[in-house]
Design an enzyme around this catalytic site. Structure first.
Site, PDB file in Angstrom:
ATOM      1  N   CYS A 291       0.807  -1.229   0.000  1.00 32.36           N
ATOM      2  CA  CYS A 291       0.000   0.000   0.000  1.00 32.36           C
ATOM      3  C   CYS A 291       0.841   1.280   0.000  1.00 32.36           C
ATOM      4  O   CYS A 291       0.605   2.182  -0.817  1.00 32.36           O
ATOM      5  CB  CYS A 291      -0.969  -0.014   1.184  1.00 32.36           C
ATOM      6  SG  CYS A 291      -0.298  -0.774   2.665  1.00 32.36           S
TER       7      CYS A 291
ATOM      8  N   HIS B 203      -2.622   6.120   4.797  1.00 35.05           N
ATOM      9  CA  HIS B 203      -1.186   6.200   5.069  1.00 35.05           C
ATOM     10  C   HIS B 203      -0.675   7.569   4.611  1.00 35.05           C
ATOM     11  O   HIS B 203      -0.895   7.975   3.467  1.00 35.05           O
ATOM     12  CB  HIS B 203      -0.420   5.128   4.286  1.00 35.05           C
ATOM     13  CG  HIS B 203      -0.695   3.707   4.740  1.00 35.05           C
ATOM     14  ND1 HIS B 203      -1.454   3.399   5.849  1.00 35.05           N
ATOM     15  CD2 HIS B 203      -0.273   2.519   4.232  1.00 35.05           C
ATOM     16  CE1 HIS B 203      -1.500   2.070   5.995  1.00 35.05           C
ATOM     17  NE2 HIS B 203      -0.804   1.523   5.029  1.00 35.05           N
TER      18      HIS B 203
HETATM   19  P1  NAP Z   1      -7.028  -9.709   7.092  1.00 41.53           P
HETATM   20  O1  NAP Z   1      -8.073  -8.736   7.471  1.00 41.53           O
HETATM   21  O2  NAP Z   1      -6.237 -10.357   8.160  1.00 41.53           O
HETATM   22  O3  NAP Z   1      -7.728 -10.863   6.173  1.00 41.53           O
HETATM   23  C1  NAP Z   1      -7.009 -12.016   5.813  1.00 41.53           C
HETATM   24  C2  NAP Z   1      -7.861 -12.938   4.957  1.00 41.53           C
HETATM   25  O4  NAP Z   1      -7.094 -14.140   4.735  1.00 41.53           O
HETATM   26  C3  NAP Z   1      -9.184 -13.383   5.602  1.00 41.53           C
HETATM   27  O5  NAP Z   1     -10.166 -13.552   4.613  1.00 41.53           O
HETATM   28  C4  NAP Z   1      -8.834 -14.745   6.213  1.00 41.53           C
HETATM   29  O6  NAP Z   1      -9.938 -15.626   6.314  1.00 41.53           O
HETATM   30  C5  NAP Z   1      -7.853 -15.273   5.184  1.00 41.53           C
HETATM   31  N1  NAP Z   1      -6.961 -16.267   5.812  1.00 41.53           N
HETATM   32  C6  NAP Z   1      -6.166 -16.083   6.888  1.00 41.53           C
HETATM   33  N2  NAP Z   1      -5.535 -17.247   7.210  1.00 41.53           N
HETATM   34  C7  NAP Z   1      -5.972 -18.175   6.325  1.00 41.53           C
HETATM   35  C8  NAP Z   1      -5.719 -19.563   6.136  1.00 41.53           C
HETATM   36  N3  NAP Z   1      -4.883 -20.244   6.944  1.00 41.53           N
HETATM   37  N4  NAP Z   1      -6.332 -20.199   5.115  1.00 41.53           N
HETATM   38  C9  NAP Z   1      -7.179 -19.535   4.293  1.00 41.53           C
HETATM   39  N5  NAP Z   1      -7.478 -18.217   4.428  1.00 41.53           N
HETATM   40  C10 NAP Z   1      -6.875 -17.547   5.433  1.00 41.53           C
HETATM   41  O7  NAP Z   1      -5.952  -9.058   6.112  1.00 41.53           O
HETATM   42  P2  NAP Z   1      -6.111  -7.820   5.088  1.00 41.53           P
HETATM   43  O8  NAP Z   1      -5.630  -6.584   5.723  1.00 41.53           O
HETATM   44  O9  NAP Z   1      -7.462  -7.868   4.485  1.00 41.53           O
HETATM   45  O10 NAP Z   1      -4.993  -8.184   3.999  1.00 41.53           O
HETATM   46  C11 NAP Z   1      -5.216  -9.163   2.986  1.00 41.53           C
HETATM   47  C12 NAP Z   1      -3.977  -9.226   2.098  1.00 41.53           C
HETATM   48  O11 NAP Z   1      -3.813  -7.947   1.456  1.00 41.53           O
HETATM   49  C13 NAP Z   1      -2.683  -9.494   2.874  1.00 41.53           C
HETATM   50  O12 NAP Z   1      -1.833 -10.287   2.097  1.00 41.53           O
HETATM   51  C14 NAP Z   1      -2.120  -8.083   3.059  1.00 41.53           C
HETATM   52  O13 NAP Z   1      -0.731  -8.076   3.246  1.00 41.53           O
HETATM   53  C15 NAP Z   1      -2.517  -7.413   1.761  1.00 41.53           C
HETATM   54  N6  NAP Z   1      -2.664  -5.954   1.834  1.00 41.53           N
HETATM   55  C16 NAP Z   1      -3.320  -5.368   2.865  1.00 41.53           C
HETATM   56  C17 NAP Z   1      -3.451  -3.985   2.886  1.00 41.53           C
HETATM   57  C18 NAP Z   1      -4.175  -3.281   4.014  1.00 41.53           C
HETATM   58  O14 NAP Z   1      -4.150  -2.026   4.029  1.00 41.53           O
HETATM   59  N7  NAP Z   1      -4.791  -3.972   4.955  1.00 41.53           N
HETATM   60  C19 NAP Z   1      -2.914  -3.215   1.867  1.00 41.53           C
HETATM   61  C20 NAP Z   1      -2.253  -3.849   0.806  1.00 41.53           C
HETATM   62  C21 NAP Z   1      -2.142  -5.223   0.799  1.00 41.53           C
HETATM   63  P3  NAP Z   1     -10.741 -15.823   7.736  1.00 41.53           P
HETATM   64  O15 NAP Z   1     -11.506 -14.553   7.934  1.00 41.53           O
HETATM   65  O16 NAP Z   1     -11.609 -16.985   7.448  1.00 41.53           O
HETATM   66  O17 NAP Z   1      -9.691 -16.045   8.789  1.00 41.53           O
END
Ligand code: NAP
Length: 353
Positions: free
Chosen positions: A153, A245
Site C-alpha cells: 500500500c 497512510h
Molecule cells: P485480514 O483482514 O487479516 O484478512 C485475511 C484474509 O485471509 C481473511 O479472509 C482470512 O480468512 C484469510 N486467511 C487467513 N488465514 C488463512 C488460512 N490459513 N487459510 C485460508 N485463508 C486464510 O488481512 P487484510 O488486511 O485484508 O490483507 C489481505 C492481504 O492484502 C494481505 O496479504 C495483506 O498483506 C494485503 N494488503 C493489505 C493492505 C491493508 O491495508 N490492509 C494493503 C495492501 C495489501 P478468515 O476470515 O476466514 O480467517
C-alpha cells in the site's frame, strides 16, 4: 456485438473475502459494470457459513447480493476463472500458485509473488506495459492461469508520485511513512500498543517500499525486468489512524524543477486508466492541495473514492532539493481498488479471456 453480449458481466471470486481488503473488494464489486461477484472464499474458520452472517468490519455497505453467498474453502478449480486474492501472506503464496496452475487468473494484493521475476507488479497509471510479462510467466511457470499483483500500500502512493515526476528523473528518495492501523488487517495491532503511540517498525515494510518501487518504475523488455536506477531509503511507522497512510517524502531530481513545475507535473499526471476511462479510475490519479495543513487522513482520505493520491506541502528541501507530503487510502488505492483497477485494465486489454 449485440447489446446482450456487450453487457455480459464476468463472474468473479474473492479469495480472502472475509478480511478488511476482501470486504472492500466485495463492496466495490457491487454494481460493477464489467464484473459480478459470484463466489467468496476464506479459511476453514469461515467456510460453509453465509457471508452475510459473518462480521462486516468496513464502513462501505455490505451488498445485498453478497449476503446470501456461502463462503467456500480454497479448493483450486472450484471457483470462477477470475479471482481477486486478499489472502493473508501466510497462505497466499501456495494458494495463489495452486489456483493459477488450475487455470485461474489471480489478481493479488498479497506480497508473496510481487518480486517474482515473471510476475507483473502493476499500477495501471505507471507501468501498464509490465502486463506483457504474462507471456513470459506462462512459458516459465507452465500455468494455464496467471498471477498479477498490485504493490504494497505505501509503495503504490510513493510510486505514483514519483511516476508523475519522471520527466525530472528522480535520483534519490527518502520517505517516512505514518501508516494506519487498518493496514495491518483485522484485528491488527493490539489497542494497548497502538493508542496514543507511534510504533517505529513494521516488519518487512521498508524493504517492500524500497524494492517494489524500483520494479514498478523500471522497465520490462519482454524477457526481464530492469529496476529503475533510483536510490530509496524508507522508514515506516504505525500510527493511531484508522484508514490512510501519510508519507513525508524528500526527493533529489536530476533535472532542475521549480515548485510550480512539480505541482504542474502532479496535476497533469494521467495514465492508461484515464485514457481508457476504466470504471474505477479516478479522474486525476494525483491531486495537489495548496493549503499548508492538508492532506490529513481524517479529513481527506475518503475523497475521490479513495482512488487518488493526495499531495501537499510541496516545498524546497535543503538536503535533497524538494519535499512533499502525500496521503493514500491503504484499503482502496493501496489494496482493493488497486486490484480492481488492474483487473479492469486486463479486461480492457483482452487479458481476462
Ligand atoms: P485480514 O483482514 O487479516 O484478512 C485475511 C484474509 O485471509 C481473511 O479472509 C482470512 O480468512 C484469510 N486467511 C487467513 N488465514 C488463512 C488460512 N490459513 N487459510 C485460508 N485463508 C486464510 O488481512 P487484510 O488486511 O485484508 O490483507 C489481505 C492481504 O492484502 C494481505 O496479504 C495483506 O498483506 C494485503 N494488503 C493489505 C493492505 C491493508 O491495508 N490492509 C494493503 C495492501 C495489501 P478468515 O476470515 O476466514 O480467517
Amino acid at each position: 456485438m449485440s447489446a446482450a453480449k456487450a453487457t455480459k458481466k464476468i463472474d468473479i471470486g474473492v479469495l480472502g473475502a472475509t478480511g478488511v481488503v476482501g470486504q472492500h473488494l466485495v463492496a466495490m464489486l457491487a454494481g460493477h459494470p464489467r464484473f459480478r461477484l459470484t463466489w467468496v472464499g476464506a479459511s476453514e474458520r469461515s467456510a460453509r457459513k453465509r457471508y452475510g452472517e459473518l462480521p462486516w468490519r468496513v464502513t462501505r455497505t455490505l451488498p445485498v447480493e453478497a449476503k446470501r453467498l456461502i463462503v467456500n474453502s480454497l479448493i483450486a478449480g472450484s471457483a470462477p476463472k477470475i479471482l481477486f486474492s486478499a489472502l493473508d501472506a501466510s497462505v497466499a503464496g501456495e494458494t495463489e500458485v495452486a489456483f493459477a496452475a488450475a487455470g485461474h487468473i489471480v489478481v493479488s494484493n498479497a506480497r508473496n509473488h510481487r518480486m517474482d521475476l515473471c510476475v507483473p507488479l502493476v499500477i495501471p497509471e505507471v507501468n501498464a506495459e509490465h502486463l506483457a510479462a504474462l507471456k513470459l510467466q506462462r512459458q516459465q511457470k507452465g500455468w494455464s492461469g496467471a498471477i498479477v499483483t498490485n504493490p504494497n500500500c505505501s509503495t503504490v502512493f510513493l510510486a505514483m508520485a514519483l511516476a508523475a515526476l519522471r520527466e525530472f528523473n528522480p535520483q534519490k528518495v527518502v520517505v517516512t511513512t505514518m501508516q494506519a492501523l487498518s493496514g495491518a488487517g483485522y484485528p491488527g495491532v493490539a489497542s494497548l500498543d497502538a493508542m496514543g503511540n507511534v510504533i517505529p517498525f513494521i516488519a518487512g515494510e521498508e524493504e517492500k517500499i524500497e524494492n517494489e518501487t524500483k520494479k514498478i518504475l523500471g522497465r520490462f523488455n519482454g524477457k526481464e525486468f530492469t529496476p529503475a536506477d533510483v536510490q530509496i531509503s524508507a522508514q515506516t511507522t504505525r500510527v493511531p489512524v484508522v484508514n490512510g497512510h501519510t508519507e513525508a517524502v524528500s526527493v533529489e531530481l536530476q533535472e532542475r524543477a521549480a515548485r510550480e513545475d512539480i505541482i504542474r507535473s502532479f496535476e497533469k499526471f494521467m495514465g492508461r486508466p484515464q485514457e481508457l476511462a476504466l470504471p474505477s479510475a479516478p479522474k486525476r490519479p494525483v491531486v495537489h492541495f495548496e493549503s499548508a495543513d492538508r492532506p490529513q487522513p481524517r479529513l481527506d482520505v475518503e475523497h475521490f473514492g479513495g482512488m487518488a493520491v493526495q499531495v501537499g506541502r510541496v516545498r524546497e528541501c535543503p538536503v535533497l532539493g524538494h519535499k512533499f507530503v502525500l496521503l493514500g487510502h491503504n484499503l482502496i488505492r493501496g489494496a482493493a481498488g488497486a486490484a480492481l483497477l488492474n483487473a479492469e485494465l486486463m479486461h480492457a486489454g483482452g487479458l481476462l479471456n
